[in-house]
Design a protein around this motif. Sequence first.
Motif, PDB file in Angstrom:
ATOM      1  N   MET A  26      54.999 110.900  58.082  1.00 18.11           N
ATOM      2  CA  MET A  26      56.020 110.047  57.533  1.00 18.11           C
ATOM      3  C   MET A  26      55.837 109.891  56.138  1.00 18.11           C
ATOM      4  N   LEU A  27      54.844 110.231  55.441  1.00 16.36           N
ATOM      5  CA  LEU A  27      54.883 110.114  53.923  1.00 16.36           C
ATOM      6  C   LEU A  27      56.015 111.128  53.405  1.00 16.36           C
ATOM      7  N   ASN A  28      56.705 110.415  52.308  1.00 21.85           N
ATOM      8  CA  ASN A  28      57.668 111.430  51.681  1.00 21.85           C
ATOM      9  C   ASN A  28      57.062 112.180  50.427  1.00 21.85           C
ATOM     10  N   ASN A  29      57.700 112.876  49.851  1.00 24.18           N
ATOM     11  CA  ASN A  29      57.132 113.830  49.052  1.00 24.18           C
ATOM     12  C   ASN A  29      56.336 113.079  47.816  1.00 24.18           C
ATOM     13  N   ASN A  30      57.173 111.871  47.152  1.00 29.86           N
ATOM     14  CA  ASN A  30      56.320 111.266  46.142  1.00 29.86           C
ATOM     15  C   ASN A  30      55.029 110.400  46.685  1.00 29.86           C
ATOM     16  N   GLN A  31      55.009 109.930  48.037  1.00 31.11           N
ATOM     17  CA  GLN A  31      53.926 109.325  48.539  1.00 31.11           C
ATOM     18  C   GLN A  31      52.758 110.332  48.782  1.00 31.11           C
ATOM     19  N   LYS A  32      53.360 111.661  49.447  1.00 34.00           N
ATOM     20  CA  LYS A  32      52.218 112.774  49.709  1.00 34.00           C
ATOM     21  C   LYS A  32      51.426 113.375  48.525  1.00 34.00           C
ATOM     22  N   ASP A  33      52.186 113.442  47.224  1.00 36.16           N
ATOM     23  CA  ASP A  33      51.537 113.913  45.913  1.00 36.16           C
ATOM     24  C   ASP A  33      50.323 112.636  45.515  1.00 36.16           C
ATOM     25  N   VAL A  34      50.967 111.455  45.449  1.00 30.74           N
ATOM     26  CA  VAL A  34      49.771 110.367  45.365  1.00 30.74           C
ATOM     27  C   VAL A  34      48.838 110.352  46.176  1.00 30.74           C
ATOM     28  N   PHE A  35      49.082 110.622  47.451  1.00 27.33           N
ATOM     29  CA  PHE A  35      47.817 110.686  48.373  1.00 27.33           C
ATOM     30  C   PHE A  35      46.915 111.747  48.139  1.00 27.33           C
ATOM     31  N   ASP A  36      47.545 113.120  47.850  1.00 25.83           N
ATOM     32  CA  ASP A  36      46.907 114.110  48.024  1.00 25.83           C
ATOM     33  C   ASP A  36      45.701 113.860  46.665  1.00 25.83           C
ATOM     34  N   ALA A  37      46.456 113.402  45.273  1.00 21.34           N
ATOM     35  CA  ALA A  37      45.386 113.425  44.215  1.00 21.34           C
ATOM     36  C   ALA A  37      44.369 112.488  44.188  1.00 21.34           C
ATOM     37  N   ILE A  38      44.645 111.255  45.151  1.00 22.00           N
ATOM     38  CA  ILE A  38      43.428 110.439  45.274  1.00 22.00           C
ATOM     39  C   ILE A  38      42.541 110.819  46.460  1.00 22.00           C
ATOM     40  N   TYR A  39      43.143 111.559  47.617  1.00 23.60           N
ATOM     41  CA  TYR A  39      42.121 111.984  48.336  1.00 23.60           C
ATOM     42  C   TYR A  39      41.158 113.243  47.774  1.00 23.60           C
ATOM     43  N   ASN A  40      41.816 114.034  46.976  1.00 25.69           N
ATOM     44  CA  ASN A  40      41.164 114.975  46.501  1.00 25.69           C
ATOM     45  C   ASN A  40      39.952 114.686  45.478  1.00 25.69           C
ATOM     46  N   SER A  41      40.126 113.540  44.658  1.00 26.50           N
ATOM     47  CA  SER A  41      39.234 113.013  43.848  1.00 26.50           C
ATOM     48  C   SER A  41      38.309 112.558  44.675  1.00 26.50           C
ATOM     49  N   MET A  42      38.374 111.651  45.867  1.00 32.53           N
ATOM     50  CA  MET A  42      37.408 111.041  46.560  1.00 32.53           C
ATOM     51  C   MET A  42      36.619 112.238  47.417  1.00 32.53           C
ATOM     52  N   MET A  43      37.340 113.091  47.897  1.00 26.22           N
ATOM     53  CA  MET A  43      36.388 114.215  48.715  1.00 26.22           C
ATOM     54  C   MET A  43      35.684 115.174  47.887  1.00 26.22           C
ATOM     55  N   ASN A  44      36.140 115.494  46.562  1.00 22.95           N
ATOM     56  CA  ASN A  44      35.306 116.089  45.743  1.00 22.95           C
ATOM     57  C   ASN A  44      34.446 115.297  44.923  1.00 22.95           C
ATOM     58  N   ALA A  45      34.262 113.934  44.968  1.00 20.93           N
ATOM     59  CA  ALA A  45      33.377 113.138  44.217  1.00 20.93           C
ATOM     60  C   ALA A  45      33.638 113.112  42.750  1.00 20.93           C
ATOM     61  N   GLU A  46      34.939 113.247  42.545  1.00 21.78           N
ATOM     62  CA  GLU A  46      35.104 113.455  41.198  1.00 21.78           C
ATOM     63  C   GLU A  46      35.278 111.987  40.528  1.00 21.78           C
TER      64      GLU A  46
END
Length: 485
Positions: free
Chosen positions: A86-106
Amino acid sequence: MSEDAAHQLSQNRVQASNPLADIYISSYLLNELDKLLKDAGYCLSRFNLPLPDDTTNISGQNRLLLDELNYDVPAMTATLHDNLSMLNNNQKDVFDAIYNSMMNAEGQTFFVYGYGGTGKTFLWTTLLNSVRSKGKIALAVASSGIASLLLPWGRTPHSCFKIPLDISQSSMCSIKKNTHLAELIQKTSLIVWDEAPANHRYCFEALDRTLRDILSEIRQNAENKQFGGITVVLGGDFRQTLPVIHNATKAQILRSCIVNSYLWRQCKLLELTENMRLKSGNLSTLEREELSNFAEWLLRVGNGTEPIVSVPNDSSNSFIKIPESLLLSSDCRNLDGLISFVYDLGSEPANISSYLCQRAILAPTNEVVSDINTRIIAQLKTTEMSYYSSDSIDDSTANHSTLEALYPIEFLNTIPMPGLPDHKLHLKIGVPIMLFRNLDPSRGLCNGTRLIVTQLTNHVIEGEIITGKATGSKEYYINGIHYSP
């Protein structure tokens, strides 16, 4: 040993069906064996045993960590699958940026900027569920108690991080090393802080210094990383309430905002721009148009682009015109007309909780609040009970008689106190009330929680929660009431 670990889990009320329970028990057993073997000069690998899982390698006595792992993972995973789609494209971009930072321990710091209706709360929920469903720790906080109820397992930052109430430029959070809270923070992968613009920048800086200090014990170079290397997500809208400072000037308030903190230089700005409320399928064409016009007008007010109108005998030039569609008719612009418009007391709504949650009257002073409450309660047909605040002076003091003479109780009871209800409280069954204290945030009872009175006794008020995650819960009691017939 594994039975002992299982018993400790049951003592801490972790759900037996939670898949993380088995992982925890296995990790706990391996960790204890590792300690015993090292004392004897051996290690787990000597006996071809696996290393314990770092995520669940926690003390069985740490209630804070066990509570943070107390999730219904299957239900959370099912909800997460639906929310991601249900995430729109705008929300999906924000989600991916935060999630990748967390998973990659950035360990990046983000600020998600979006006005009301862009789906920030939905994004937070999806993000928190995605992290917690993998067995990781994610802490969710919001600037006020009522806002924290919108987040799954949300709390206020002062409660979660022990931020001092009297904050200063050099303050530190009251978290000592080698404590359960310090261990919880060391295991944390993500922090979500909603309504961040309402908090003083010193709060964020105090948390930054504290996290660097605590995490430096287990992470290399953590003292040189913002928030100790934990991915932190701040969110909110600067058009709304900024930090509230007593007797402060406009310049002082602006200087207290997080944008003027040294943390802002390393903060990555992400923006939500799509109004998700307009996407609701329950809106008619006319309702969608009215909501769109209202949202656009609200944005113009927040951005300062709404035209200013001149007012006779006033040179401040700070007035704007309210659209006629938002105003009462001229013959109803009084207190009784406002009450009749908001609350149709002659009707019997099918769902009283939903009815009351959709209605509220905003008043400027406590005096106006008392006047409105008195008028509305008087129109209800149920029996009224009156409660009084504690008004006695401790007679064990040496100067009790002097204090009683200087400050007569009758006089003290007439003084309205800012931020507190009046000395006399009139209630009826069916009346909505609001808590002013964080009695039990884990059960939904915090500052700002709204309830409906379901029973009144001499010393106890029973209420049903009508806001937040505990909506519908009825077995909540407020004790210590002073009653007078």
